[in-house]
Write an enzyme that holds these catalytic residues in place. Structure first.
Site, short mmCIF file in Angstrom:
data_model
loop_
_atom_site.label_atom_id
_atom_site.label_comp_id
_atom_site.label_asym_id
_atom_site.label_seq_id
_atom_site.Cartn_x
_atom_site.Cartn_y
_atom_site.Cartn_z
N CYS A 46 0.90 -1.41 -0.12
CA CYS A 46 -0.05 -0.41 -0.30
C CYS A 46 0.57 1.37 -0.30
O CYS A 46 0.30 2.52 -0.10
CB CYS A 46 -0.41 0.06 1.21
N HIS B 262 -3.12 7.71 1.95
CA HIS B 262 -3.55 6.50 1.12
C HIS B 262 -4.90 6.03 1.90
O HIS B 262 -4.94 6.47 2.91
CB HIS B 262 -2.29 5.18 1.38
N ASN C 22 -10.04 -0.04 -0.68
CA ASN C 22 -8.31 0.62 -0.38
C ASN C 22 -7.84 0.31 -1.65
O ASN C 22 -7.95 -1.51 -2.05
CB ASN C 22 -8.02 -0.58 0.39
O1 UT7 Z 1 -4.07 -0.34 3.23
C1 UT7 Z 1 -2.94 -1.23 3.85
C2 UT7 Z 1 -3.07 -0.73 5.65
N1 UT7 Z 1 -4.57 -1.17 6.30
C3 UT7 Z 1 -5.09 -0.35 7.24
O2 UT7 Z 1 -4.61 0.89 6.68
C4 UT7 Z 1 -6.11 -1.15 7.33
C5 UT7 Z 1 -6.57 -0.43 8.66
N2 UT7 Z 1 -7.67 -1.55 9.94
C6 UT7 Z 1 -8.33 -1.39 9.39
O3 UT7 Z 1 -9.14 -0.15 9.07
C7 UT7 Z 1 -9.36 -1.95 10.43
O4 UT7 Z 1 -9.33 -1.94 11.84
C8 UT7 Z 1 -11.06 -2.77 10.09
C9 UT7 Z 1 -11.99 -2.18 8.92
C10 UT7 Z 1 -10.20 -3.00 9.13
C11 UT7 Z 1 -11.46 -3.30 11.38
O5 UT7 Z 1 -12.51 -1.92 12.10
P1 UT7 Z 1 -12.19 -2.59 13.80
O6 UT7 Z 1 -12.58 -1.09 14.55
O7 UT7 Z 1 -10.81 -2.45 14.01
O8 UT7 Z 1 -12.61 -3.33 13.94
P2 UT7 Z 1 -12.12 -5.21 14.39
O9 UT7 Z 1 -10.99 -5.23 13.50
O10 UT7 Z 1 -11.33 -4.86 16.07
O11 UT7 Z 1 -13.55 -5.78 14.72
C12 UT7 Z 1 -14.29 -5.75 15.49
C13 UT7 Z 1 -15.41 -6.37 15.79
C14 UT7 Z 1 -15.06 -8.02 15.65
O12 UT7 Z 1 -16.41 -7.92 16.00
P3 UT7 Z 1 -16.14 -8.47 17.57
O13 UT7 Z 1 -14.71 -9.54 18.03
O14 UT7 Z 1 -15.82 -7.74 18.32
O15 UT7 Z 1 -17.22 -9.27 17.74
C15 UT7 Z 1 -14.56 -8.36 13.82
O16 UT7 Z 1 -15.38 -9.51 14.34
O17 UT7 Z 1 -16.27 -5.91 13.89
C16 UT7 Z 1 -16.17 -7.33 13.17
N3 UT7 Z 1 -16.00 -7.75 12.01
C17 UT7 Z 1 -16.82 -6.99 11.03
N4 UT7 Z 1 -18.35 -6.88 11.15
C18 UT7 Z 1 -19.22 -6.21 10.65
C19 UT7 Z 1 -14.74 -7.81 11.06
N5 UT7 Z 1 -15.23 -7.05 10.19
C20 UT7 Z 1 -16.45 -6.72 10.18
C21 UT7 Z 1 -17.58 -6.63 9.26
N6 UT7 Z 1 -18.91 -6.50 9.32
N7 UT7 Z 1 -17.28 -6.51 7.62
#
Ligand code: UT7
Length: 324
Positions: A114, A251, A281
């Site tokens: 990225c 980005h 992304n």
């Molecule tokens: O470009 C390269 C660099 N990449 C990035 O910069 C990405 C960086 N990361 C992010 O943007 C975020 O961490 C995400 C968007 C990927 C995730 O957001 P988050 O607020 O960090 O959520 P999380 O991973 O802590 O997950 C929170 C909850 C989890 O459920 P539990 O364990 O709390 O029950 C996930 O299973 O959200 C759940 N979850 C979803 N729920 C509905 C994860 N994906 C989804 C989804 N729909 N698509």
């Protein structure tokens, strides 16, 4: 006399098919509300069957050349940032060279996931400053849809396909931050974090392309601290401060990362180019796409100071400051 790499043209291409968040509700345990709320993403473009990274790159390059009012014969080098090449080799860049009808100069790919466009731009600037090339096409092009695990809601809703391109040209400058062109770069990587964001396949391991795997939350935390830090370092190298910045062109991974970075840089969101809602992304393509869309919207204008910053797999991250 100081040589500067000045942007003469910018262009982009997005595949025709648009996938709205709601489409994922049919196959995954997710909602438009979750995706929008956690990431700012509303839709993304997905390449058609038989449409490859090189096809996207060629169309973006054509648009950038047209914007620069240049023909491909005037280009000395083509640098493509991609992690999703058509084939293991040859490079996408040589495919672009042939696709544009050029048989002169040289072309190669750069891979920093990225952050790829930041590394490619810095590399292209090096070609110009060292006299290897006078005009360089720098392209970010990706088809991340091809490495998605479409059953993994934590990743497949985040990414999209697309390409963006810049034409850089050597020009005389004064050596001050008043010059147009690339003013500074700040690059970093730390391979200890490879397990946070990687593809579980490859030429030398499984012999397959594999699928993207990410510990999103851990990457998020690195992004929020490292992006503002690298942007500050690049500004410092250029002899500028946040007050001189007209646009942050980040980005486009997550609106929450984008706004947290702007906040740490003490800049309001109306000085940030945001396209993540429409593109998702697109990895190495996201910054040149945002530059091109920002210019089309009438936001980015000649003479303005831009700070671009990105982080991705590796981890690899960095920032480039330029005067448009
Ligand atoms: O470009 C390269 C660099 N990449 C990035 O910069 C990405 C960086 N990361 C992010 O943007 C975020 O961490 C995400 C968007 C990927 C995730 O957001 P988050 O607020 O960090 O959520 P999380 O991973 O802590 O997950 C929170 C909850 C989890 O459920 P539990 O364990 O709390 O029950 C996930 O299973 O959200 C759940 N979850 C979803 N729920 C509905 C994860 N994906 C989804 C989804 N729909 N698509």
């Amino acid at each position: 006399m100081t040589i500067r790499s000045v942007v003469r043209g910018v262009g982009h291409y997005l595949p025709e098919r648009v996938v709205e968040n709601a489409e994922f509700e049919k196959t995954l345990d997710t909602t438009d509300e979750w995706i929008r709320g956690r990431t700012g993403i509303e839709r993304r473009h997905i390449a058609a069957e038989g449409e490859y990274t090189s096809d996207l790159a060629i169309k973006a390059a054509e648009a950038a050349l047209e914007d620069a009012n240049m023909s491909v014969d005037q280009i000395d080098a083509i640098v493509v940032a991609t992690s999703t090449p058509d084939s293991t080799f040859p490079s996408v860049a040589t495919m672009v060279q042939a696709g544009l009808g050029s048989t002169t100069g040289f072309a190669y790919d750069v891979q920093a996931v990225c952050a790829g466009f930041i590394f490619a731009l810095t590399n292209a600037n090096g070609l110009i400053l060292s006299g290897q090339a006078e005009r360089v096409l720098v392209i970010g092009a990706e088809t991340f849809s091809r490495i998605m695990d479409w059953t993994d809601r934590g990743t497949c809703v985040l990414f999209g396909d697309g390409a963006g391109a810049l034409v850089l040209e050597a020009a005389e400058g004064t050596g001050t931050a008043n010059d147009r062109g690339i003013l500074s770069s700040d690059l970093h990587s730390d391979g200890r974090y490879k397990d946070l964001l990687y593809v579980d396949g490859g030429v030398s391991t499984t012999g397959t392309a594999g699928h993207l795997r990410m510990q999103g939350n851990a990457v998020f935390k690195h992004a929020v601290t490292k992006l503002a830090e690298t942007a500050h370092k690049a500004l410092d190298k250029a002899g500028l401060t946040g007050e001189n910045v007209d646009w942050i062109v980040p980005h486009q991974a997550n609106l929450r990362i984008i706004s947290a970075t702007a906040e740490r840089m003490q800049l309001p969101m109306d000085r940030v180019i945001v396209t993540v809602q429409d593109h998702g992304n697109t990895s190495a393509a996201s910054i040149p796409l945002a530059l091109s869309v920002g210019k089309q919207r009438g936001q980015i204008k000649e003479g303005q100071v831009l700070v671009t910053e990105a982080i991705g797999g590796g981890l690899a991250w960095g920032s480039v400051v330029l005067r448009w």
